[in-house]
Write a protein that holds these residues in place. Structure first.
Motif: not given
Lengths: 291, 509
Positions: A218-231, A262-272
């Motif tokens: 399978m081919r695999c495309q990764t969307d930019k990973p995201v981290f956030y504060e949950g419940n 993979i290494i250089n892919a941007p990281l995203r954050e959800v805040k507020g």
């Protein structure tokens, strides 16, 4: 009663919805879902118009499994979704690994969207095994139907102490890059020593999924990973992958995404409730020419 | 003499009654599903009664191992009802209005499932309740603890939980969880579907052309008639129906013969359009219904109402809806309880059997008349043709005359009977007209036949092949012997004769 998502979680949900429309837009209304469901089934209810079927795994509390499972099917009935929803009783990792639930009901493949919205971590161990990773690997292996393309959403919580798995994998990546004449010491060292687990998982999870996908052709495309504060202020991270079957060879293919990507892919954050790209101070892997 | 008081805390009912109730009352596990659907129907009716609105949403039965669920959006249950759900033999239901009223339906669930989980919310009540009945726990305790008192068992192995809910919410969701090994047959969808279609108050199938008319008449004539949509794994359940039948007819059965006697039952029926019984053995016949739930099978009506010619019960397909509130179905809904109301019902409803038998008799007669007309037409047409072409063998002139006279007598007899009917149907009139025409035709043919010999319109083989006198004599003997041997078998004689004529013609011309 349906429980509302946190603002941050809603952003993740919106991202996932965009990916569904982008990659699977021609089949909206006929998509097949497999995975976990949020309490009160809010996620399933929100996406109901896009899907023709939902296979939803529910483990329930130990010795009281029936309670949450019953709650799920009651909510399904109340929201008019009983026809679309199929309950798989048991732990989702066990269900994926064995192919069926605690009562022998088999998972029906292929599916178009898999949502592994774990409330816990990804790397918990049972002896030598990491069941969750094994399950993800097994899941990917179940999906190589000719021409089939699908989305994999993984959400996890940082609640397990970092074990050697991540570090050893990063070292393997370092070795692999070196083999190809790339020095990744700066980046790998930065990742290993970084105070934030997000940095390490940002590399580890896409690497893992790409490798397993390649083995399954399978081919695999990764969307930019995201981290956030949950419940309840839980530290969460979310990954989105688009996988498609590559029928050109019988032999496994190389992972579509190169290690550099993979290494250089941007990281995203959800805040507020707002999404933004962040680096967390991580260096990038520079091109071979500039080394 | 002073009476002694009973010892305090003495118990009178023990756990083994659960087993007996569960297994004994419901040897057919499908009845258990019916019990829960009955409750759902009552809830739906109550909702529609209170809100004056049609619910629209069906009762949903789903089979998803290891459970079977029944979901309705009826009025729902409040706390008191949910607590009472755990009681055995208790019910505040109105026998006049509700279907399930004995309070044992819930316990029937323990016969098929290891636990019963019920969640419900009542319209107007901002709470959702859940009752959990640990059937396995109770039965294990009965076995291990030397049959403890029932109260203890129910108290220890059932619980009621409460949580907040929207007051506009109204539903009941029953989960029969972990269906027992000996009840796995419930998962045979076709079998369960077939059973439920026959017993539940579901609508007539849209494919049944007379369904709307019948439903309209039932609503007008059966005060508590209602039907409710039910799905089994999303497949709508409809009453089974038969094809090849005549238009429905209706009968009201009264309590007595007095002019102001109230109605006891209302019956609709369709007769088989072809001769005899409907071939579908499961669906044919009349079914008893109370609040549109089937009681027993059509075999029950046949056994209880038909004193004579019981086979005619299956010339028909229909229902008898009972209106007498004193008529009580048995627990398993296979019969009625033996009481005065039942005796009265059987006595009065036998009229249905008489009416139907008469109709079957009339229909039979009409059909036979029709057949006789067809047969006579064929005979007359054939003989007229033979006379016209000179093909009728002279040897059988008398026999053919007898044949036509017999046919004519048969037609005249049936014609007389049809003309003497006080109420003639359209079909009667058509048969009378056709019969009349045929008698004229038959007489005309008889006249032709009587003159045929003199006119030389008959086929004389002796002349045709110029038999000598001696040969003719031999031939006559042969025909005589044949006639003696074959008796009244005109067809055989005619066949042999024609074969003889053909051969003689070949050989001697």
């Amino acid at each position: 009663m349906a429980i509302r998502f946190t603002r941050n979680k809603q952003v993740i949900r919106d991202l996932q919805c965009e990916l569904i429309e982008k990659h699977l837009g021609q089949s909206l209304g006929y998509l097949r879902y497999f995975g976990l469901s949020s309490p009160g089934m809010r996620d399933v209810q929100d996406w109901a118009p896009l899907f023709s079927s939902f296979q939803v795994a529910e483990r329930g509390a130990e010795t009281l499994e029936w309670r949450d499972q019953h709650e799920l099917i009651v909510n399904a009935a109340l929201s008019g979704l009983s026809r679309k929803i199929r309950l798989l009783r048991g732990d989702i990792d066990d269900i994926i690994s064995s192919g069926c639930d605690s009562y022998g009901a088999a998972v029906e493949y292929p599916v178009d969207v898999v949502s592994l919205d774990y409330s816990g971590g990804l790397l918990y161990r049972e002896g030598d095994r990491i069941p969750r990773l094994e399950a993800i690997g097994k899941l990917i292996e179940q999906q190589p139907f000719l021409g089939h393309a699908w989305l994999l959403f993984i959400s996890m919580r940082f609640d397990h102490p970092l074990d050697g798995e991540i570090k050893r994998t990063l070292e393997n990546i370092r070795t692999e890059l070196k083999r190809y004449g790339r020095s990744a010491d700066k980046v790998i060292d930065a990742a290993i020593d970084h105070p934030r687990d997000e940095v390490r998982f940002k590399i580890y999870v896409p690497y893992f999924v790409n490798q397993v996908a390649a083995r399954a052709r399978m081919r695999c495309q990764t969307d930019k990973p995201v981290f956030y504060e949950g419940n309840k202020r839980a530290r969460m991270m979310s990954f989105q992958f688009y996988l498609s079957h590559d029928a050109r060879t019988v032999a496994p293919r190389f992972p579509q995404e190169r290690l550099v990507q993979i290494i250089n892919a941007p990281l995203r954050e959800v805040k507020g409730g707002k999404l933004s790209e962040v680096t967390l101070g991580m260096p990038k892997l520079v091109s071979a020419e500039s080394q | 003499m002073a009476r002694r008081r009973d010892a305090q805390g003495e118990r009178f009912v023990y756990g083994s009654v659960l087993d007996a109730l569960g297994q004994g009352l419901y040897p057919d596990k499908r009845h258990v599903i019916r019990e829960f659907v009955q409750n759902a129907c009552d809830a739906v009716r109550e909702y529609e009664r209170q809100t004056k609105r049609s619910l629209g949403a069906p009762i949903e039965i789903r089979m998803a191992k290891p459970s079977i669920t029944i979901f309705d959006r009826g009025i729902g249950m409040h706390r008191k009802l949910m607590r009472q759900y755990r009681y055995v033999g208790f019910s505040e239901k109105d026998t006049a209005f509700d279907v399930g009223f004995r309070g044992i339906g819930t316990i029937s669930g323990i016969a098929v499932a290891r636990s019963i989980i019920v969640t419900s919310s009542r319209l107007g009540v901002p709470k959702r309740y859940r009752v959990v009945i640990d059937a396995d726990g109770m039965l294990d305790k009965v076995r291990s603890d030397r049959n403890p008192p029932l109260e203890e068992l129910l108290h220890d192995h059932t619980e009621v939980e409460t949580e907040d809910a929207d007051p506009d919410e109204h539903f009941a969701f029953v989960e029969l969880h972990k269906i027992r090994e000996d009840s796995q047959e419930l998962y045979e969808r076709g079998v369960l579907s077939d059973y439920l279609r026959r017993v539940l108050p579901v609508p007539f199938d849209p494919g049944f052309g007379h369904g709307e008319v019948i439903a309209r008449r039932l609503r007008l004539n059966v005060p508590d008639f209602f039907d409710v949509s039910v799905t089994l794994d999303d497949e709508a359940l409809y009453k089974p129906y038969l094809t090849n039948l005549l238009a429905p007819e209706f009968e009201t059965i009264f309590f007595g013969e007095e002019p102001d006697s109230p109605a006891l039952a209302y019956c609709w029926y369709c007769m088989h359009a072809s001769k005899g019984q409907f071939p579908d053995k499961k669906t044919r016949g009349l079914a008893y219904r109370v609040k549109n739930f089937a009681i027993g099978t059509p075999q029950l009506t046949r056994e209880t109402l038909w004193d004579a010619t019981p086979e005619r019960a299956f010339y028909f397909f229909g229902e008898i809806h009972h209106l007498d509130r004193e008529l009580v179905p048995s627990s398993d809904r296979g019969q009625f309880e033996d009481n005065t109301a039942r005796k009265r019902m059987y006595a009065q409803c036998k009229r249905v059997a008489r009416v139907l038998n008469r109709k079957a008799g009339i229909e039979s007669e009409q059909r036979r008349f029709d057949e006789v007309i067809k047969e006579t037409k064929t005979v007359l047409a054939s003989r007229e043709r033979e006379l016209a072409t000179g093909d009728l063998p002279a040897e059988i002139q008398d026999d053919v005359q007898y044949e036509i006279r017999s046919a004519l007598e048969n037609v005249e007899k049936r014609l007389k009977r049809a003309r003497s009917k006080r109420k003639k149907t359209e079909r009667d009139s058509a048969l009378i007209k056709e019969g009349g025409r045929l008698t004229k035709q038959a007489r005309a043919v008889l006249r032709k036949l009587s003159r045929a010999d003199a006119k030389g319109d008959l086929y004389d083989i002796a002349k045709a092949v110029r038999l000598s006198q001696q040969a003719r004599a031999v031939y006559d003997v042969v025909i005589e012997v044949l006639r003696e041997e074959l008796g009244a078998e005109l067809r055989k004689l005619e066949r042999i004769l024609r074969a003889l004529h053909a051969r003689l013609g070949q050989k001697l011309r």
